[in-house]
Scaffold this active site. Structure first.
Site, PDB file in Angstrom:
ATOM      1  N   GLY A  30      23.743 -12.446 -26.299  1.00 51.13           N
ATOM      2  CA  GLY A  30      24.144 -13.355 -25.219  1.00 51.13           C
ATOM      3  C   GLY A  30      25.222 -12.745 -24.329  1.00 51.13           C
ATOM      4  O   GLY A  30      25.586 -13.310 -23.296  1.00 51.13           O
ATOM      5  N   GLY A  65      15.023 -17.970 -24.571  1.00 54.12           N
ATOM      6  CA  GLY A  65      13.883 -18.645 -25.201  1.00 54.12           C
ATOM      7  C   GLY A  65      13.762 -20.039 -24.638  1.00 54.12           C
ATOM      8  O   GLY A  65      14.625 -20.494 -23.876  1.00 54.12           O
ATOM      9  N   TYR A  81      -1.083 -26.203 -11.598  1.00 56.78           N
ATOM     10  CA  TYR A  81      -0.682 -27.522 -12.128  1.00 56.78           C
ATOM     11  C   TYR A  81      -1.903 -28.400 -12.405  1.00 56.78           C
ATOM     12  O   TYR A  81      -1.834 -29.322 -13.201  1.00 56.78           O
ATOM     13  CB  TYR A  81       0.301 -28.205 -11.175  1.00 56.78           C
ATOM     14  CG  TYR A  81       1.705 -27.660 -11.329  1.00 56.78           C
ATOM     15  CD1 TYR A  81       2.622 -28.266 -12.176  1.00 56.78           C
ATOM     16  CD2 TYR A  81       2.093 -26.504 -10.656  1.00 56.78           C
ATOM     17  CE1 TYR A  81       3.905 -27.745 -12.347  1.00 56.78           C
ATOM     18  CE2 TYR A  81       3.366 -25.979 -10.819  1.00 56.78           C
ATOM     19  CZ  TYR A  81       4.262 -26.606 -11.661  1.00 56.78           C
ATOM     20  OH  TYR A  81       5.519 -26.084 -11.836  1.00 56.78           O
ATOM     21  N   SER A  96      18.266 -10.848 -19.092  1.00 55.03           N
ATOM     22  CA  SER A  96      19.366 -11.025 -18.132  1.00 55.03           C
ATOM     23  C   SER A  96      19.718  -9.695 -17.500  1.00 55.03           C
ATOM     24  O   SER A  96      19.631  -8.644 -18.148  1.00 55.03           O
ATOM     25  CB  SER A  96      20.614 -11.541 -18.851  1.00 55.03           C
ATOM     26  OG  SER A  96      20.416 -12.856 -19.250  1.00 55.03           O
ATOM     27  N   GLU A 105       9.883 -24.598  -6.764  1.00 55.06           N
ATOM     28  CA  GLU A 105       9.377 -23.225  -6.911  1.00 55.06           C
ATOM     29  C   GLU A 105       9.068 -22.619  -5.539  1.00 55.06           C
ATOM     30  O   GLU A 105       9.364 -21.446  -5.290  1.00 55.06           O
ATOM     31  CB  GLU A 105       8.150 -23.216  -7.845  1.00 55.06           C
ATOM     32  CG  GLU A 105       8.569 -23.427  -9.292  1.00 55.06           C
ATOM     33  CD  GLU A 105       7.520 -24.081 -10.198  1.00 55.06           C
ATOM     34  OE1 GLU A 105       6.322 -23.963  -9.920  1.00 55.06           O
ATOM     35  OE2 GLU A 105       7.921 -24.735 -11.200  1.00 55.06           O
TER      36      GLU A 105
HETATM   37  C1  HEM Z   1       7.811 -22.709 -19.456  1.00 53.07           C
HETATM   38  C2  HEM Z   1       7.456 -27.436 -18.396  1.00 53.07           C
HETATM   39  C3  HEM Z   1       3.569 -26.512 -15.654  1.00 53.07           C
HETATM   40  C4  HEM Z   1       3.532 -21.958 -17.302  1.00 53.07           C
HETATM   41  C5  HEM Z   1       8.058 -24.060 -19.359  1.00 53.07           C
HETATM   42  C6  HEM Z   1       9.166 -24.731 -19.999  1.00 53.07           C
HETATM   43  C7  HEM Z   1       9.060 -26.053 -19.717  1.00 53.07           C
HETATM   44  C8  HEM Z   1       7.890 -26.223 -18.894  1.00 53.07           C
HETATM   45  C9  HEM Z   1      10.006 -27.158 -20.156  1.00 53.07           C
HETATM   46  C10 HEM Z   1      10.259 -24.054 -20.839  1.00 53.07           C
HETATM   47  C11 HEM Z   1      11.343 -23.596 -19.916  1.00 53.07           C
HETATM   48  C12 HEM Z   1      12.471 -22.935 -20.673  1.00 53.07           C
HETATM   49  O1  HEM Z   1      13.342 -23.630 -21.174  1.00 53.07           O
HETATM   50  O2  HEM Z   1      12.462 -21.706 -20.776  1.00 53.07           O
HETATM   51  C13 HEM Z   1       6.370 -27.591 -17.566  1.00 53.07           C
HETATM   52  C14 HEM Z   1       5.953 -28.861 -16.998  1.00 53.07           C
HETATM   53  C15 HEM Z   1       4.854 -28.614 -16.230  1.00 53.07           C
HETATM   54  C16 HEM Z   1       4.580 -27.185 -16.311  1.00 53.07           C
HETATM   55  C17 HEM Z   1       6.639 -30.188 -17.261  1.00 53.07           C
HETATM   56  C18 HEM Z   1       4.015 -29.581 -15.435  1.00 53.07           C
HETATM   57  C19 HEM Z   1       4.467 -30.692 -14.884  1.00 53.07           C
HETATM   58  C20 HEM Z   1       3.238 -25.205 -15.830  1.00 53.07           C
HETATM   59  C21 HEM Z   1       2.131 -24.544 -15.196  1.00 53.07           C
HETATM   60  C22 HEM Z   1       2.105 -23.257 -15.679  1.00 53.07           C
HETATM   61  C23 HEM Z   1       3.211 -23.114 -16.603  1.00 53.07           C
HETATM   62  C24 HEM Z   1       1.194 -25.170 -14.172  1.00 53.07           C
HETATM   63  C25 HEM Z   1       1.118 -22.167 -15.345  1.00 53.07           C
HETATM   64  C26 HEM Z   1      -0.088 -22.153 -15.858  1.00 53.07           C
HETATM   65  C27 HEM Z   1       4.675 -21.804 -18.051  1.00 53.07           C
HETATM   66  C28 HEM Z   1       4.995 -20.576 -18.767  1.00 53.07           C
HETATM   67  C29 HEM Z   1       6.236 -20.789 -19.370  1.00 53.07           C
HETATM   68  C30 HEM Z   1       6.637 -22.140 -19.035  1.00 53.07           C
HETATM   69  C31 HEM Z   1       4.142 -19.314 -18.812  1.00 53.07           C
HETATM   70  C32 HEM Z   1       7.009 -19.808 -20.255  1.00 53.07           C
HETATM   71  C33 HEM Z   1       6.486 -19.974 -21.649  1.00 53.07           C
HETATM   72  C34 HEM Z   1       7.126 -19.055 -22.636  1.00 53.07           C
HETATM   73  O3  HEM Z   1       7.710 -18.066 -22.229  1.00 53.07           O
HETATM   74  O4  HEM Z   1       7.025 -19.346 -23.835  1.00 53.07           O
HETATM   75  N1  HEM Z   1       7.305 -24.990 -18.684  1.00 53.07           N
HETATM   76  N2  HEM Z   1       5.518 -26.598 -17.133  1.00 53.07           N
HETATM   77  N3  HEM Z   1       3.877 -24.316 -16.669  1.00 53.07           N
HETATM   78  N4  HEM Z   1       5.682 -22.711 -18.246  1.00 53.07           N
HETATM   79 FE1  HEM Z   1       5.617 -24.621 -17.629  1.00 53.07          FE
END
Ligand code: HEM
Length: 408
Positions: free
Chosen positions: A283, A399, A99, A210, A141
């Site tokens: 789905g 997604g 983070y 899934s 988490e």
């Molecule tokens: C996915 C928000 C921090 C890695 C997501 C999603 C959101 C989000 C909204 C999409 C979820 C979904 O609908 O599938 C945030 C927020 C953060 C944060 C608000 C901080 C306050 C982090 C951190 C990491 C991270 C620290 C690690 C480096 C990822 C990855 C995905 C993801 C790898 C999936 C992306 C994909 O598959 O395209 N996050 N995240 N996030 N986040 Fe975060």
């Protein structure tokens, strides 16, 4: 812990400007973060979503929604938005110290895009908001890792493909077992796991699938539809799915695969209320898992299954769906196909798009939706029109979820 009153005031005053620029901010944020940490783009994030701007939208949407919800508090809505993200993060093994990386590049992007408008006071308020959101996610988490019995981020394991079965022309299911024959952990019906594959250019790309079988069998089954390149209604080309095509072409019985512990917050709840399982296209996979669970548990709740697909040939798990519904004492299935070929429509097999307006529906129904966004939005509207309360409607987006803010 709510935002401090001073920060709340500053967020209220600056949210319109930050909200208007949030798309540019998140795009620059990812550019900066991947510039400094190319391994995150290569091995953790979904580069297909990055190219299409989907992940940028999801991140921007979640921050804007969270900020809005600090001004006009609605704890249940905050929980819904963050729970989905926390499950996705846990399924990717995201760790608390990461983070700080996101914070650094996000705030650099904010300053670069908004310039002098970012006074120390503005920066302090948004910093507080970021850590409020980050700490809530970190704590959720941490609870998820604990409940799964794993160390934070330690979610990966190697499994073996025991069976590979075509479920439609473009869809294959894989039954996965442990390497030593011990039973794989149980999960909750509706959950997913992540699959990580090394692609020919050396990148490790991860996707979620899934679980399409009951949770207590000791093995796991996922169903993968290979995503072909398509052209969207506005002419934009949606590229072929890198991981789904790789799995389709390369994964066979006896092969090993890297997967994670199951997570996911779209889960079947206990209770007596009637259930509606509504899916379109691929789905259907969490629904098949839920039905397999209900049939195995001898559950006698009334169940209505609604499924929409392009054609009978495209419908994955078609025969299995019928068999599972036959096993359940109070279940019925209604299907819609855009193209029914030479077949005559029936009361339960219709032509066109799913339309639930004349189906029997108890307003106490717990509804689970999974499919493309327009399908889920139209079903949601129809359910609300039939007096099903919004809190009874649960959904899974394949997604990044840009719907959470839209559905509020
Ligand atoms: C996915 C928000 C921090 C890695 C997501 C999603 C959101 C989000 C909204 C999409 C979820 C979904 O609908 O599938 C945030 C927020 C953060 C944060 C608000 C901080 C306050 C982090 C951190 C990491 C991270 C620290 C690690 C480096 C990822 C990855 C995905 C993801 C790898 C999936 C992306 C994909 O598959 O395209 N996050 N995240 N996030 N986040 Fe975060």
């Amino acid at each position: 812990m709510p935002l401090s009153p001073e920060s709340k005031e500053v967020i209220a005053a600056t949210l319109p400007a930050v909200g208007a620029a949030i798309g540019d901010i998140t795009t620059l944020f990812y550019r900066k973060m991947f510039g400094a940490h190319p391994e995150l783009e290569r091995d953790l994030f979904n580069r297909g979503n990055q190219k299409q701007g989907e992940q940028q939208k999801a991140l921007a949407g979640s921050i804007a929604a969270f900020a809005t919800l600090q001004l006009d508090p609605d704890p249940a809505r905050v929980e819904t938005i963050l729970s989905r993200v926390a499950h996705k993060h846990a399924s990717l093994g995201v760790k608390a110290d990461e983070y700080w990386i996101v914070h650094k590049h996000l705030f650099e992007a904010i300053v670069e895009i908004l310039g002098e408008a970012v006074t120390p006071e503005v920066s302090k308020a948004w910093d507080e908001l970021y850590w409020l959101m980050a700490n809530t996610l970190i704590s959720m988490e941490s609870d998820l890792y604990k409940a799964a019995g794993v160390e934070p981020g330690d979610v990966w394991r190697t499994v073996r493909v025991a069976e590979r079965t075509h479920q439609s022309a473009d869809t294959v299911s894989f039954v996965l077992t442990s390497l030593d024959g011990s039973p794989l952990p149980t999960f909750r019906p509706g959950q997913y796991l992540s699959v990580g594959v090394k692609l020919p250019d050396g990148a490790r790309q991860i996707r979620q699938y899934s679980l399409s079988s009951a949770p207590t069998k000791g093995d796991w089954r996922i169903t993968v539809k290979r995503v072909r390149e398509t052209t969207g209604p506005d002419g934009t080309v949606i590229p072929a799915g890198e991981v789904s095509n790789f799995l389709y072409a390369n994964l066979f019985e006896g092969d090993e695969l890297q997967v994670t512990t199951p997570f996911g917050d779209l889960v079947l709840t206990d209770g007596e209320a009637p259930i509606l399982l509504a899916s379109a296209g691929i789905g259907c996979t969490p629904m098949i898992g839920i039905l397999d669970h209900l049939a195995g548990a001898g559950d006698d709740r009334p169940v209505s299954v609604v499924h929409a697909d392009r054609s009978v040939a495209d419908h994955a798990h078609r025969r299995e769906l019928e068999t599972l519904v036959e096993k359940l004492p109070q279940a019925q299935v209604f299907r819609w196909y855009e193209d029914l070929g030479a077949r005559e429509p029936l009361e339960t097999v219709r032509v066109g798009r799913a339309d639930i307006s004349d189906l029997p529906l108890d307003p106490n129904t717990q509804a689970y939706l999974c499919g493309p966004l327009p399908f889920m939005l139209s079903l949601r509207e129809a359910l609300i029109e039939r007096n099903v309360p919004a809190e009874n409607i649960h959904y899974e987006v394949f997604g990044p979820d840009s719907w959470a803010p839209a559905a509020s």
